[in-house]
Scaffold this motif. Structure first.
Motif, mmCIF file in Angstrom:
data_model
loop_
_atom_site.group_PDB
_atom_site.id
_atom_site.type_symbol
_atom_site.label_atom_id
_atom_site.label_comp_id
_atom_site.label_asym_id
_atom_site.label_seq_id
_atom_site.Cartn_x
_atom_site.Cartn_y
_atom_site.Cartn_z
ATOM 1 N N PRO A 116 0.450 -1.436 0.434
ATOM 2 C CA PRO A 116 -0.243 0.092 -0.217
ATOM 3 C C PRO A 116 1.257 1.558 -0.225
ATOM 4 O O PRO A 116 1.337 0.999 0.532
ATOM 5 C CB PRO A 116 -0.523 0.325 1.334
ATOM 6 N N ASP A 117 0.615 2.747 -0.410
ATOM 7 C CA ASP A 117 0.878 3.678 -1.002
ATOM 8 C C ASP A 117 0.374 4.446 -0.497
ATOM 9 O O ASP A 117 0.893 6.295 -0.460
ATOM 10 C CB ASP A 117 1.949 3.775 -2.278
ATOM 11 N N ALA A 118 -0.847 4.387 0.048
ATOM 12 C CA ALA A 118 -2.310 5.511 0.555
ATOM 13 C C ALA A 118 -2.681 4.790 1.916
ATOM 14 O O ALA A 118 -3.164 3.546 1.613
ATOM 15 C CB ALA A 118 -2.494 5.830 -0.658
ATOM 16 N N CYS A 119 -2.752 5.327 2.914
ATOM 17 C CA CYS A 119 -3.751 4.920 4.011
ATOM 18 C C CYS A 119 -4.431 6.213 4.285
ATOM 19 O O CYS A 119 -4.353 7.409 5.080
ATOM 20 C CB CYS A 119 -2.573 4.700 5.050
ATOM 21 N N LEU A 120 -6.031 5.921 4.172
ATOM 22 C CA LEU A 120 -6.854 7.342 4.740
ATOM 23 C C LEU A 120 -7.304 6.714 5.907
ATOM 24 O O LEU A 120 -7.706 5.713 6.029
ATOM 25 C CB LEU A 120 -8.160 6.786 3.375
ATOM 26 N N ILE A 121 -7.429 8.508 6.724
ATOM 27 C CA ILE A 121 -7.874 7.570 7.741
ATOM 28 C C ILE A 121 -9.375 8.272 8.168
ATOM 29 O O ILE A 121 -9.351 9.704 7.492
ATOM 30 C CB ILE A 121 -6.890 8.629 8.861
ATOM 31 N N ASN A 122 -10.734 7.845 8.380
ATOM 32 C CA ASN A 122 -11.449 7.978 8.400
ATOM 33 C C ASN A 122 -12.319 8.520 10.587
ATOM 34 O O ASN A 122 -12.482 7.455 10.829
ATOM 35 C CB ASN A 122 -12.337 7.371 7.590
ATOM 36 N N CYS A 123 -12.510 9.603 10.210
ATOM 37 C CA CYS A 123 -13.453 8.840 11.877
ATOM 38 C C CYS A 123 -14.913 9.685 11.689
ATOM 39 O O CYS A 123 -15.736 11.018 11.551
ATOM 40 C CB CYS A 123 -12.624 10.764 12.031
ATOM 41 N N TYR A 124 -15.758 8.729 12.082
ATOM 42 C CA TYR A 124 -17.185 8.606 12.962
ATOM 43 C C TYR A 124 -17.386 9.064 13.779
ATOM 44 O O TYR A 124 -16.778 8.483 14.651
ATOM 45 C CB TYR A 124 -17.441 7.108 12.210
#
Length: 215
Positions: A116-124
């Protein structure tokens, strides 16, 4: 018996959703402290923000990224970018604990050599949701998606190749990891609006780490 109750009591297992998609229950629990510390470090460098869709809607989920690329949405469209538009700097480096988890989970699901070259961090927070969509901004659809759930429970929707296909509803708890690729790579998926809840480590939040090979 309620599936959330089963997971709360510590039972972990591999749950096949379809060809190419699997839930690894509790897979991230052993390294939760390292993950949470790394998340705090990334957010300190690239704060969470509510982005705007091309249609002008403010997303209910707050987001940031780390790795070589970050995912961005604004009036001009959806895309990956090497630079954080809020700071004008490159996104924070992907923490080693993130990279290792993503690779190990992909391998456990049958996808070797995931880099992987991208990590999305999503906060719900309670009430936040993610509508059904495809992950199709990446260049190589042979690479899987690895999605890690931390914090309060969520219900993951996993549909078919068309938006109108009926979606499965999969409850996810702290530490669960969903991996999909191969024949399932472009299936529609989303998250139902989160119900009010609290988690002993994250409070009234769900943090979702989504790993992709963007380039």
């Amino acid at each position: 018996m309620d599936l959330f109750d089963e997971i709360e009591r510590g039972r972990t297992w591999r749950e096949e959703l379809c060809d190419g998609a699997v839930v690894l229950r509790g897979h991230a629990l052993a390294i939760e402290a390292g993950l949470l510390g790394a998340i705090d470090e990334v957010i300190a460098q690239a704060p969470l923000r509510h982005m705007t869709t091309p249609g002008g809607f403010r997303m209910s989920v707050a987001m940031t990224s780390c790795g070589r690329y970050g995912w961005v949405t604004d009036r001009s469209g959806y895309r990956y970018d090497a630079v954080d538009p809020d700071s004008g700097k490159r996104w924070p480096q992907m923490p080693g604990v993130f990279f290792k988890l993503a690779q190990e989970a992909a391998l456990a699901a049958g996808f070797a050599d995931f880099v992987p070259d991208a990590c999305l961090i999503n906060c719900y927070e309670p009430g936040a949701r993610m509508s059904l969509h495809q992950d199709k901004d990446e260049h190589d659809f042979r690479q899987p998606i690895v999605s890690v759930s931390l914090g309060i429970p969520a219900v993951f929707q996993f549909g078919g190749d068309r938006r109108e296909d009926k979606a499965m509803r999969i409850p996810l708890q702290h530490g669960d990891v969903v991996v999909w690729g191969g024949a399932a790579r472009l299936r529609y998926h989303g998250v139902l609006a989160l119900k009010p809840a609290t988690h002993p480590l994250l409070g009234a939040r769900r943090i979702n780490l989504t790993f992709r090979k963007a380039s």
